[in-house]
Design a protein around this motif. Structure first.
Motif, PDB file in Angstrom:
ATOM      1  N   HIS A 110       7.851   5.183  -4.545  1.00 37.55           N
ATOM      2  CA  HIS A 110       6.556   5.116  -5.013  1.00 37.55           C
ATOM      3  C   HIS A 110       5.788   4.924  -3.409  1.00 37.55           C
ATOM      4  O   HIS A 110       6.369   4.477  -2.743  1.00 37.55           O
ATOM      5  CB  HIS A 110       6.141   3.735  -5.811  1.00 37.55           C
ATOM      6  CG  HIS A 110       4.884   3.581  -6.168  1.00 37.55           C
ATOM      7  ND1 HIS A 110       4.175   2.908  -5.362  1.00 37.55           N
ATOM      8  CD2 HIS A 110       3.931   4.407  -7.001  1.00 37.55           C
ATOM      9  CE1 HIS A 110       2.680   2.908  -5.963  1.00 37.55           C
ATOM     10  NE2 HIS A 110       2.809   3.545  -6.942  1.00 37.55           N
ATOM     11  N   ARG A 111       4.539   5.571  -3.200  1.00 31.68           N
ATOM     12  CA  ARG A 111       3.938   5.364  -1.976  1.00 31.68           C
ATOM     13  C   ARG A 111       3.789   3.823  -1.487  1.00 31.68           C
ATOM     14  O   ARG A 111       3.795   3.540  -0.300  1.00 31.68           O
ATOM     15  CB  ARG A 111       2.419   6.137  -2.060  1.00 31.68           C
ATOM     16  CG  ARG A 111       1.396   5.369  -3.101  1.00 31.68           C
ATOM     17  CD  ARG A 111       0.115   5.858  -2.858  1.00 31.68           C
ATOM     18  NE  ARG A 111      -0.825   5.321  -3.911  1.00 31.68           N
ATOM     19  CZ  ARG A 111      -0.815   5.723  -5.338  1.00 31.68           C
ATOM     20  NH1 ARG A 111       0.023   6.358  -5.882  1.00 31.68           N
ATOM     21  NH2 ARG A 111      -1.741   4.958  -6.034  1.00 31.68           N
ATOM     22  N   ARG A 112       3.668   3.054  -2.253  1.00 33.43           N
ATOM     23  CA  ARG A 112       3.566   1.452  -1.816  1.00 33.43           C
ATOM     24  C   ARG A 112       4.813   1.177  -0.933  1.00 33.43           C
ATOM     25  O   ARG A 112       4.898   0.534  -0.081  1.00 33.43           O
ATOM     26  CB  ARG A 112       3.213   0.648  -3.025  1.00 33.43           C
ATOM     27  CG  ARG A 112       2.904  -0.945  -2.659  1.00 33.43           C
ATOM     28  CD  ARG A 112       2.593  -1.637  -3.740  1.00 33.43           C
ATOM     29  NE  ARG A 112       1.756  -1.132  -4.696  1.00 33.43           N
ATOM     30  CZ  ARG A 112       1.643  -1.418  -6.049  1.00 33.43           C
ATOM     31  NH1 ARG A 112       2.428  -2.319  -6.659  1.00 33.43           N
ATOM     32  NH2 ARG A 112       0.572  -0.713  -6.619  1.00 33.43           N
ATOM     33  N   ARG A 113       6.088   1.407  -1.705  1.00 33.14           N
ATOM     34  CA  ARG A 113       7.267   1.134  -1.189  1.00 33.14           C
ATOM     35  C   ARG A 113       7.486   2.025   0.290  1.00 33.14           C
ATOM     36  O   ARG A 113       8.362   1.543   1.162  1.00 33.14           O
ATOM     37  CB  ARG A 113       8.461   1.154  -2.037  1.00 33.14           C
ATOM     38  CG  ARG A 113       9.956   0.837  -1.725  1.00 33.14           C
ATOM     39  CD  ARG A 113      10.517   0.679  -2.848  1.00 33.14           C
ATOM     40  NE  ARG A 113      10.128  -0.495  -3.729  1.00 33.14           N
ATOM     41  CZ  ARG A 113      10.870  -0.852  -4.853  1.00 33.14           C
ATOM     42  NH1 ARG A 113      11.994  -0.052  -5.226  1.00 33.14           N
ATOM     43  NH2 ARG A 113      10.514  -1.875  -5.582  1.00 33.14           N
ATOM     44  N   LEU A 114       7.122   3.130   0.288  1.00 31.98           N
ATOM     45  CA  LEU A 114       7.283   4.107   1.648  1.00 31.98           C
ATOM     46  C   LEU A 114       6.415   3.469   2.497  1.00 31.98           C
ATOM     47  O   LEU A 114       6.927   3.449   3.595  1.00 31.98           O
ATOM     48  CB  LEU A 114       6.815   5.615   0.894  1.00 31.98           C
ATOM     49  CG  LEU A 114       7.032   6.598   2.331  1.00 31.98           C
ATOM     50  CD1 LEU A 114       8.411   6.591   2.498  1.00 31.98           C
ATOM     51  CD2 LEU A 114       6.446   7.827   1.377  1.00 31.98           C
ATOM     52  N   TRP A 115       5.139   3.066   2.183  1.00 28.25           N
ATOM     53  CA  TRP A 115       4.516   2.344   3.309  1.00 28.25           C
ATOM     54  C   TRP A 115       5.062   1.062   3.662  1.00 28.25           C
ATOM     55  O   TRP A 115       5.086   1.106   4.969  1.00 28.25           O
ATOM     56  CB  TRP A 115       2.901   2.145   2.795  1.00 28.25           C
ATOM     57  CG  TRP A 115       2.247   3.160   2.301  1.00 28.25           C
ATOM     58  CD1 TRP A 115       2.228   4.487   2.876  1.00 28.25           C
ATOM     59  CD2 TRP A 115       1.023   3.239   1.661  1.00 28.25           C
ATOM     60  NE1 TRP A 115       1.191   5.260   2.392  1.00 28.25           N
ATOM     61  CE2 TRP A 115       0.419   4.449   1.465  1.00 28.25           C
ATOM     62  CE3 TRP A 115       0.441   2.267   0.579  1.00 28.25           C
ATOM     63  CZ2 TRP A 115      -0.423   4.998   0.795  1.00 28.25           C
ATOM     64  CZ3 TRP A 115      -0.764   2.595  -0.137  1.00 28.25           C
ATOM     65  CH2 TRP A 115      -1.106   4.075   0.005  1.00 28.25           C
ATOM     66  N   THR A 116       5.759   0.302   2.727  1.00 29.69           N
ATOM     67  CA  THR A 116       6.371  -0.951   3.453  1.00 29.69           C
ATOM     68  C   THR A 116       7.430  -0.847   4.044  1.00 29.69           C
ATOM     69  O   THR A 116       7.706  -1.215   5.226  1.00 29.69           O
ATOM     70  CB  THR A 116       6.650  -1.735   2.104  1.00 29.69           C
ATOM     71  OG1 THR A 116       5.615  -2.027   1.411  1.00 29.69           O
ATOM     72  CG2 THR A 116       7.447  -3.044   2.512  1.00 29.69           C
ATOM     73  N   ARG A 117       8.479   0.140   3.745  1.00 27.78           N
ATOM     74  CA  ARG A 117       9.734   0.643   4.603  1.00 27.78           C
ATOM     75  C   ARG A 117       9.749   1.222   5.412  1.00 27.78           C
ATOM     76  O   ARG A 117      10.280   1.445   6.392  1.00 27.78           O
ATOM     77  CB  ARG A 117      10.656   0.930   3.056  1.00 27.78           C
ATOM     78  CG  ARG A 117      12.008   1.480   3.736  1.00 27.78           C
ATOM     79  CD  ARG A 117      13.074   1.702   2.647  1.00 27.78           C
ATOM     80  NE  ARG A 117      12.955   0.797   1.716  1.00 27.78           N
ATOM     81  CZ  ARG A 117      13.557   1.142   0.564  1.00 27.78           C
ATOM     82  NH1 ARG A 117      14.086   2.213   0.132  1.00 27.78           N
ATOM     83  NH2 ARG A 117      13.714   0.085  -0.412  1.00 27.78           N
ATOM     84  N   GLY A 118       8.684   2.288   5.429  1.00 26.37           N
ATOM     85  CA  GLY A 118       8.410   3.256   6.788  1.00 26.37           C
ATOM     86  C   GLY A 118       8.921   4.664   6.466  1.00 26.37           C
ATOM     87  O   GLY A 118       8.760   5.431   7.131  1.00 26.37           O
ATOM     88  N   TYR A 119       9.978   4.709   5.520  1.00 27.56           N
ATOM     89  CA  TYR A 119      10.912   5.864   5.452  1.00 27.56           C
ATOM     90  C   TYR A 119      11.390   6.057   4.107  1.00 27.56           C
ATOM     91  O   TYR A 119      11.884   4.840   3.529  1.00 27.56           O
ATOM     92  CB  TYR A 119      11.833   6.100   6.359  1.00 27.56           C
ATOM     93  CG  TYR A 119      12.717   5.165   6.694  1.00 27.56           C
ATOM     94  CD1 TYR A 119      14.046   5.134   6.036  1.00 27.56           C
ATOM     95  CD2 TYR A 119      12.391   3.976   7.494  1.00 27.56           C
ATOM     96  CE1 TYR A 119      14.808   4.254   6.007  1.00 27.56           C
ATOM     97  CE2 TYR A 119      13.468   2.988   7.779  1.00 27.56           C
ATOM     98  CZ  TYR A 119      14.693   2.938   6.931  1.00 27.56           C
ATOM     99  OH  TYR A 119      15.455   2.128   6.991  1.00 27.56           O
ATOM    100  N   ASN A 120      11.760   7.226   3.506  1.00 25.90           N
ATOM    101  CA  ASN A 120      12.352   7.107   2.135  1.00 25.90           C
ATOM    102  C   ASN A 120      13.886   7.534   2.607  1.00 25.90           C
ATOM    103  O   ASN A 120      14.235   8.750   3.279  1.00 25.90           O
ATOM    104  CB  ASN A 120      11.999   8.289   1.356  1.00 25.90           C
ATOM    105  CG  ASN A 120      12.651   8.501   0.108  1.00 25.90           C
ATOM    106  OD1 ASN A 120      13.645   8.281   0.098  1.00 25.90           O
ATOM    107  ND2 ASN A 120      12.117   9.314  -0.658  1.00 25.90           N
TER     108      ASN A 120
END
Length: 223
Positions: A110-120
């Motif tokens: 999810h985009r929120r987790r992607l923003w937090t982690r910085g990468y998939n």
């Protein structure tokens, strides 16, 4: 590509001098970057064979145990995204020959987790595998349109309920997915709820078959 490879090779001694290669798990000195020491390597457990049913098959590089878990945590939550090379090589060793045209699709964040982690992390693995096998990477083929809570501690049925309808095929790629062979890439397969949700979305989009590739798979005998 060849020039880039030669440049990396020529700079390798300098990099090794400034940053001596270490095992990413225990920190022991190793022969080259991206490798494991003998002790940690011996801690990895490799599945006997793949599994699956119907038009969905699974290729897991390792059984999820303490050693593979440490690699996953470093890669996924520790910012060690350079481990994508090591993990993907182990995954490639377990993958069968994929005849014909295949699309390589990562499990989405999810985009929120992607923003937090910085990468998939799954996308990094998918990129390495697509490049090595000469297949087409479609990084945004799937879309996790609804944020879901952490699945840790939930049983199989609860995980399935949380993920029900959370993942859909990207409308921009429906024509591309219809009739396609899909290699779905994930880092860890626990209960299978996430990959099942992805497979359902891909089948609804008309995919012909799905082959799941993961670095580590939780298995009954490993729990």
């Amino acid at each position: 590509m060849q020039t880039r490879k030669l440049l990396r090779q020529s700079l390798a001694p300098v990099v090794d001098l400034l940053y001596p290669p270490r095992c990413p798990i225990c920190g022991e000195a190793v022969g080259e970057h991206g490798g494991l020491c003998q002790s940690c390597w011996s801690g990895l457990v490799f599945p006997v064979s793949g599994e699956g049913e119907g038009n969905t098959q699974i290729s897991a590089a390792t059984v999820y145990n303490d050693t593979s878990r440490q690699l996953v945590l470093a890669f996924k939550h520790g910012g060690r995204f350079a481990l994508a090379g090591l993990l993907s090589r182990l995954m490639l060793a377990r993958l069968p020959v994929l005849e014909g045209k295949w699309l390589v699709v990562p499990v989405p964040l999810h985009r929120r987790r992607l923003w937090t982690r910085g990468y998939n992390q799954s996308a990094l693995l998918a990129q390495e595998i697509a490049r090595a096998r000469g297949k087409t990477l479609v990084v945004d083929a799937l879309h996790r349109h609804r944020a879901t809570p952490s699945l840790g501690g939930l049983g199989k049925a609860a995980r399935a309920r949380v993920l029900d309808g959370a993942i859909r095929a990207n409308p921009r790629h429906l024509e591309r997915l219809r009739g396609a062979n899909i290699l779905l890439v994930d880092d860890v397969m626990t209960s299978g709820a996430t990959t099942t949700s992805c497979c359902n979305a891909l089948r609804q989009a008309g995919a012909a078959q799905v082959h799941i590739a993961c670095f580590a798979q939780v298995m009954d005998e490993a729990i």
